[in-house]
Design an enzyme around this catalytic site. Structure first.
Site, mmCIF file in Angstrom:
data_model
loop_
_atom_site.group_PDB
_atom_site.id
_atom_site.type_symbol
_atom_site.label_atom_id
_atom_site.label_comp_id
_atom_site.label_asym_id
_atom_site.label_seq_id
_atom_site.Cartn_x
_atom_site.Cartn_y
_atom_site.Cartn_z
ATOM 1 N N HIS A 106 1.099 1.896 -10.017
ATOM 2 C CA HIS A 106 0.103 2.390 -9.246
ATOM 3 C C HIS A 106 -1.450 2.190 -9.891
ATOM 4 C CE1 HIS A 106 1.938 6.178 -7.769
ATOM 5 N NE2 HIS A 106 2.779 5.947 -8.731
ATOM 6 N N HIS A 155 7.185 1.158 -11.389
ATOM 7 C CA HIS A 155 6.114 0.765 -10.059
ATOM 8 C C HIS A 155 4.778 1.414 -11.233
ATOM 9 C CE1 HIS A 155 7.960 4.510 -8.850
ATOM 10 N NE2 HIS A 155 6.229 5.135 -9.040
ATOM 11 N N ARG A 180 0.724 -0.964 -0.112
ATOM 12 C CA ARG A 180 -0.011 0.097 0.006
ATOM 13 C C ARG A 180 1.027 1.344 -0.179
ATOM 14 N NH1 ARG A 180 -4.929 -1.945 0.358
ATOM 15 N NH2 ARG A 180 -5.042 -3.795 0.779
ATOM 16 N N ASP A 181 0.485 1.841 -0.736
ATOM 17 C CA ASP A 181 1.225 3.498 -1.101
ATOM 18 C C ASP A 181 0.798 4.162 0.114
ATOM 19 O OD1 ASP A 181 1.592 5.261 -3.320
ATOM 20 O OD2 ASP A 181 1.680 6.647 -1.785
ATOM 21 N N ILE A 182 1.779 5.226 0.555
ATOM 22 C CA ILE A 182 2.657 5.260 2.171
ATOM 23 C C ILE A 182 1.006 7.251 2.418
ATOM 24 C CG2 ILE A 182 4.588 7.220 2.093
ATOM 25 C CD1 ILE A 182 5.379 6.256 4.225
ATOM 26 N N ASN A 224 4.227 6.494 -14.048
ATOM 27 C CA ASN A 224 4.688 7.654 -14.532
ATOM 28 C C ASN A 224 6.123 7.267 -14.989
ATOM 29 O OD1 ASN A 224 2.670 8.878 -13.011
ATOM 30 N ND2 ASN A 224 3.138 8.757 -10.661
ATOM 31 N N VAL A 226 9.982 7.699 -7.501
ATOM 32 C CA VAL A 226 11.061 7.089 -7.315
ATOM 33 C C VAL A 226 11.646 6.105 -8.143
ATOM 34 C CG1 VAL A 226 11.024 4.927 -5.974
ATOM 35 C CG2 VAL A 226 9.753 6.630 -4.600
HETATM 36 P P1 DGP Z 1 5.998 8.166 -8.647
HETATM 37 O O1 DGP Z 1 5.908 9.467 -8.408
HETATM 38 O O2 DGP Z 1 4.730 7.456 -9.239
HETATM 39 O O3 DGP Z 1 7.147 7.693 -7.669
HETATM 40 O O4 DGP Z 1 4.847 7.537 -6.766
HETATM 41 C C1 DGP Z 1 5.868 6.738 -6.212
HETATM 42 C C2 DGP Z 1 5.310 7.292 -4.424
HETATM 43 O O5 DGP Z 1 5.427 5.780 -3.535
HETATM 44 C C3 DGP Z 1 4.038 7.586 -4.229
HETATM 45 O O6 DGP Z 1 2.934 7.612 -4.170
HETATM 46 C C4 DGP Z 1 4.324 8.034 -2.774
HETATM 47 C C5 DGP Z 1 5.348 5.883 -2.893
HETATM 48 N N1 DGP Z 1 5.692 6.256 -1.380
HETATM 49 C C6 DGP Z 1 7.268 6.526 -1.486
HETATM 50 N N2 DGP Z 1 7.863 6.599 -0.225
HETATM 51 C C7 DGP Z 1 7.061 5.066 -0.011
HETATM 52 C C8 DGP Z 1 7.118 4.462 1.753
HETATM 53 O O7 DGP Z 1 8.240 4.880 1.623
HETATM 54 N N3 DGP Z 1 6.415 3.210 2.153
HETATM 55 C C9 DGP Z 1 5.326 3.179 1.106
HETATM 56 N N4 DGP Z 1 4.291 2.099 1.074
HETATM 57 N N5 DGP Z 1 5.349 4.371 0.090
HETATM 58 C C10 DGP Z 1 6.215 5.359 -0.740
#
Ligand code: DGP
Length: 115
Positions: free
Chosen positions: A103, A101, A30-32, A88, A97
């Site tokens: 979403h 990945h 799950r996204d943070i 993205n 990041v």
């Molecule tokens: P993007 O913008 O597509 O690179 O999305 C990166 C996503 O990663 C963003 O929605 C927040 C998520 N994210 C960043 N750091 C962490 C983390 O430490 N844990 C989790 N679960 N998600 C994270």
């Protein structure tokens, strides 16, 4: 691979994740910072920086990630209502990041805007 990449640290187990699926080639957690009630990230274990860094031979990996997103949408109970898959790529694509990945976002009516 880079130890300062947060997804590398989640894959290696150094940083915890709220996992919903794992296998030998991908993880999903799950996204943070969720933008909807379901917001899951599907991440290949292999370091691939972005879509632009995919190499020939990795087409099926991407297909399996998309297929797994479909399964997770069913598991989350959002499959019939609809959802969005977002990848993205690079700075202007909004990628933060630097590890490929997908979403999986759903659980509410998403805005029609594409940027
Ligand atoms: P993007 O913008 O597509 O690179 O999305 C990166 C996503 O990663 C963003 O929605 C927040 C998520 N994210 C960043 N750091 C962490 C983390 O430490 N844990 C989790 N679960 N998600 C994270």
């Amino acid at each position: 691979m880079s130890a300062d990449c947060i997804f590398f640290r989640i894959i290696s187990g150094e940083v915890p994740g709220d996992f919903v699926y794992t296998d030998e080639e991908m993880i999903a957690f799950r996204d943070i910072n969720p933008v909807a009630s379901t917001h899951i990230l599907l991440v290949p274990r292999e370091h691939i920086a972005s879509v632009q860094d995919l190499r020939p031979g990795q087409e099926n990996l991407m297909g399996r990630i998309i297929f797994r997103a479909r399964e997770l949408a069913e598991q989350e109970g959002i499959a019939s209502r609809g959802y969005r898959l977002v990848v993205n790529c690079g700075p202007e694509g909004g990628q933060v990041v630097p590890h490929l990945h997908v979403h999986l976002i759903g659980g509410r009516r998403l805005n029609d805007k594409m940027g």
